[in-house]
Scaffold this motif. Structure first.
Motif, PDB file in Angstrom:
ATOM      1  N   UNK A 143      55.781  21.075  21.571  1.00 11.35           N
ATOM      2  CA  UNK A 143      55.610  22.421  21.723  1.00 11.35           C
ATOM      3  C   UNK A 143      55.234  23.221  22.369  1.00 11.35           C
ATOM      4  N   UNK A 144      53.503  23.670  22.194  1.00 11.13           N
ATOM      5  CA  UNK A 144      52.550  23.968  22.950  1.00 11.13           C
ATOM      6  C   UNK A 144      52.875  23.575  24.338  1.00 11.13           C
ATOM      7  N   UNK A 145      53.023  22.911  24.946  1.00  9.39           N
ATOM      8  CA  UNK A 145      52.880  21.844  26.253  1.00  9.39           C
ATOM      9  C   UNK A 145      54.661  22.566  26.650  1.00  9.39           C
ATOM     10  N   UNK A 146      55.126  22.636  25.788  1.00 11.31           N
ATOM     11  CA  UNK A 146      57.250  22.528  26.346  1.00 11.31           C
ATOM     12  C   UNK A 146      56.545  24.315  26.718  1.00 11.31           C
ATOM     13  N   UNK A 147      56.179  25.111  25.697  1.00 11.56           N
ATOM     14  CA  UNK A 147      56.565  26.626  26.027  1.00 11.56           C
ATOM     15  C   UNK A 147      55.232  26.967  27.282  1.00 11.56           C
ATOM     16  N   UNK A 148      54.656  25.892  27.790  1.00 15.70           N
ATOM     17  CA  UNK A 148      53.871  26.339  28.961  1.00 15.70           C
ATOM     18  C   UNK A 148      54.431  25.900  29.714  1.00 15.70           C
ATOM     19  N   UNK A 149      55.136  24.537  29.788  1.00 16.47           N
ATOM     20  CA  UNK A 149      55.126  24.679  31.520  1.00 16.47           C
ATOM     21  C   UNK A 149      57.003  25.055  31.479  1.00 16.47           C
ATOM     22  N   UNK A 172      60.739  31.405  54.677  1.00 13.74           N
ATOM     23  CA  UNK A 172      61.445  30.809  53.624  1.00 13.74           C
ATOM     24  C   UNK A 172      60.511  29.486  53.039  1.00 13.74           C
ATOM     25  N   UNK A 173      60.595  28.339  54.401  1.00  9.92           N
ATOM     26  CA  UNK A 173      59.127  27.641  53.571  1.00  9.92           C
ATOM     27  C   UNK A 173      58.244  28.126  52.953  1.00  9.92           C
ATOM     28  N   UNK A 174      57.395  28.739  53.951  1.00  5.83           N
ATOM     29  CA  UNK A 174      55.807  29.911  53.333  1.00  5.83           C
ATOM     30  C   UNK A 174      56.395  30.097  51.798  1.00  5.83           C
ATOM     31  N   UNK A 175      58.050  31.035  51.401  1.00  5.01           N
ATOM     32  CA  UNK A 175      58.466  31.463  50.099  1.00  5.01           C
ATOM     33  C   UNK A 175      57.949  30.796  49.232  1.00  5.01           C
ATOM     34  N   UNK A 176      58.897  29.202  49.398  1.00  7.05           N
ATOM     35  CA  UNK A 176      59.084  28.450  48.292  1.00  7.05           C
ATOM     36  C   UNK A 176      58.184  27.092  48.396  1.00  7.05           C
ATOM     37  N   UNK A 177      56.933  27.557  49.112  1.00  4.56           N
ATOM     38  CA  UNK A 177      55.383  26.308  49.096  1.00  4.56           C
ATOM     39  C   UNK A 177      54.859  27.697  48.009  1.00  4.56           C
ATOM     40  N   UNK A 178      55.140  28.475  48.177  1.00  2.00           N
ATOM     41  CA  UNK A 178      54.373  29.850  48.020  1.00  2.00           C
ATOM     42  C   UNK A 178      54.599  29.968  45.995  1.00  2.00           C
ATOM     43  N   UNK A 179      55.842  29.307  45.997  1.00  2.00           N
ATOM     44  CA  UNK A 179      56.653  29.892  45.007  1.00  2.00           C
ATOM     45  C   UNK A 179      55.926  28.636  43.868  1.00  2.00           C
ATOM     46  N   UNK A 180      56.109  27.465  44.461  1.00  2.00           N
ATOM     47  CA  UNK A 180      55.343  26.343  43.535  1.00  2.00           C
ATOM     48  C   UNK A 180      54.327  26.199  43.391  1.00  2.00           C
ATOM     49  N   UNK A 181      53.110  26.887  43.770  1.00  2.00           N
ATOM     50  CA  UNK A 181      51.416  26.658  44.248  1.00  2.00           C
ATOM     51  C   UNK A 181      51.498  28.182  42.750  1.00  2.00           C
ATOM     52  N   UNK A 182      52.420  28.966  42.884  1.00  2.00           N
ATOM     53  CA  UNK A 182      52.312  29.710  41.810  1.00  2.00           C
ATOM     54  C   UNK A 182      52.902  29.334  40.255  1.00  2.00           C
ATOM     55  N   UNK A 183      53.921  28.259  40.423  1.00  2.00           N
ATOM     56  CA  UNK A 183      54.098  27.869  39.098  1.00  2.00           C
ATOM     57  C   UNK A 183      53.617  26.967  38.531  1.00  2.00           C
ATOM     58  N   UNK A 184      52.435  25.985  39.650  1.00  2.00           N
ATOM     59  CA  UNK A 184      51.443  24.543  39.246  1.00  2.00           C
ATOM     60  C   UNK A 184      50.635  26.411  38.620  1.00  2.00           C
ATOM     61  N   UNK A 186      50.238  28.689  37.065  1.00  2.00           N
ATOM     62  CA  UNK A 186      50.507  29.703  36.060  1.00  2.00           C
ATOM     63  C   UNK A 186      50.603  28.922  34.588  1.00  2.00           C
ATOM     64  N   UNK A 187      51.069  27.847  35.150  1.00  2.00           N
ATOM     65  CA  UNK A 187      50.787  26.264  34.188  1.00  2.00           C
ATOM     66  C   UNK A 187      49.457  25.786  33.506  1.00  2.00           C
ATOM     67  N   UNK A 188      48.879  25.855  34.876  1.00  2.00           N
ATOM     68  CA  UNK A 188      46.893  25.621  34.457  1.00  2.00           C
ATOM     69  C   UNK A 188      46.689  27.034  33.753  1.00  2.00           C
ATOM     70  N   UNK A 189      47.065  28.062  33.887  1.00  2.00           N
ATOM     71  CA  UNK A 189      46.106  29.019  33.020  1.00  2.00           C
ATOM     72  C   UNK A 189      47.143  28.938  31.430  1.00  2.00           C
TER      73      UNK A 189
END
Length: 253
Positions: A143-149, A172-184, A186-189
């Protein structure tokens, strides 16, 4: 002042927890209250960003026209900002004003009691993903992993929603890559912070997505349309460059 503000929010959270009988629900309620309070600032920021996007072609035209004349470029930029009441930082100020509130809520969420839970869905709001894995294994920490993802996804989704408004494919491509990096990121954080903080961020991020769909996009479209109509109705300016008058040659007497 900062300690007083954090202490005030902590007391508000404790009051909400005592009233509703659940610390997790109290975190959600407090997050929604804060979001409602800063909503006018966010709307103002959205309107400012929409105006910047509408005026961007005119700005680019000025920059292209006077790129070889920095002095004239600065002069024209000042005229442009005065004429259109344009402030490049207008969309950033509300964001800077709300940051102390979010940092304070982060501190408050870290200080929930050890036995605090969220409707028995999250047994210990003070525990992190890494702590839950060490204590109960991967299955016990599900459940903790779920809320983190979910935190990572809710960071990624708003950025992808904004990509639709970008016309340049490279950007668009730059924004997409940045979005993926930010998501990852935040999961790590998120694996290292208490579950109460994840619950706060998840609630705030879900609110952001809903607000963007119901409010932000409509404000953007309305302001862009109004700005485009205002620009179209402006009188046409004629840039007249006077020729330098040369002195007549003197007649030889």
């Amino acid at each position: 002042m900062w300690d007083w503000f954090v202490s005030f929010l902590t007391q508000v959270l404790a009051f909400l927890a005592n009233t509703c009988g659940d610390w997790g629900i109290a975190v959600i309620i407090l997050t929604i209250i804060i979001r409602l309070l800063i909503m006018p600032l966010m709307t103002k920021s959205t309107a400012s960003s929409a105006r910047m996007q509408a005026l961007q072609p005119l700005l680019q035209e000025i920059q292209d026209k006077y790129q070889d004349d920095p002095i004239r470029l600065n002069e024209e930029m000042r005229k442009f900002q005065a004429e259109h009441d344009f402030n490049p930082l207008g969309g950033c100020l509300p964001m800077f004003l709300q940051m102390p509130v979010f940092f304070a809520l982060f501190t408050v969420a870290r200080n929930v009691p050890e036995n605090a839970s969220f409707l028995n869905i999250i047994p210990h709001l003070s525990q992190s993903v890494t702590g839950a894995i060490a204590e109960s294994g991967w299955a016990g920490a599900a459940v903790y992993i779920f809320f983190d993802v979910l935190f990572g996804l809710m960071t990624f989704i708003p950025m992808i929603m904004n990509v639709r408004n970008i016309s340049d494919e490279g950007q668009k491509q730059q924004s997409l890559i940045m979005g993926i990096m930010m998501g990852v990121m935040m999961i790590w954080f998120g694996i290292q912070v208490p579950a109460a903080v994840l619950l706060y961020y998840d609630t705030s991020a879900i609110w952001q997505v809903v607000q963007q769909q119901l409010v932000t996009n409509r404000v953007m479209e309305k302001v862009k349309a109004e700005e485009a109509e205002r620009i179209a109705n402006m009188p046409v300016k004629v840039d007249v460059v006077r020729k330098e008058r040369k002195p007549r040659p003197k007649k030889k007497g």
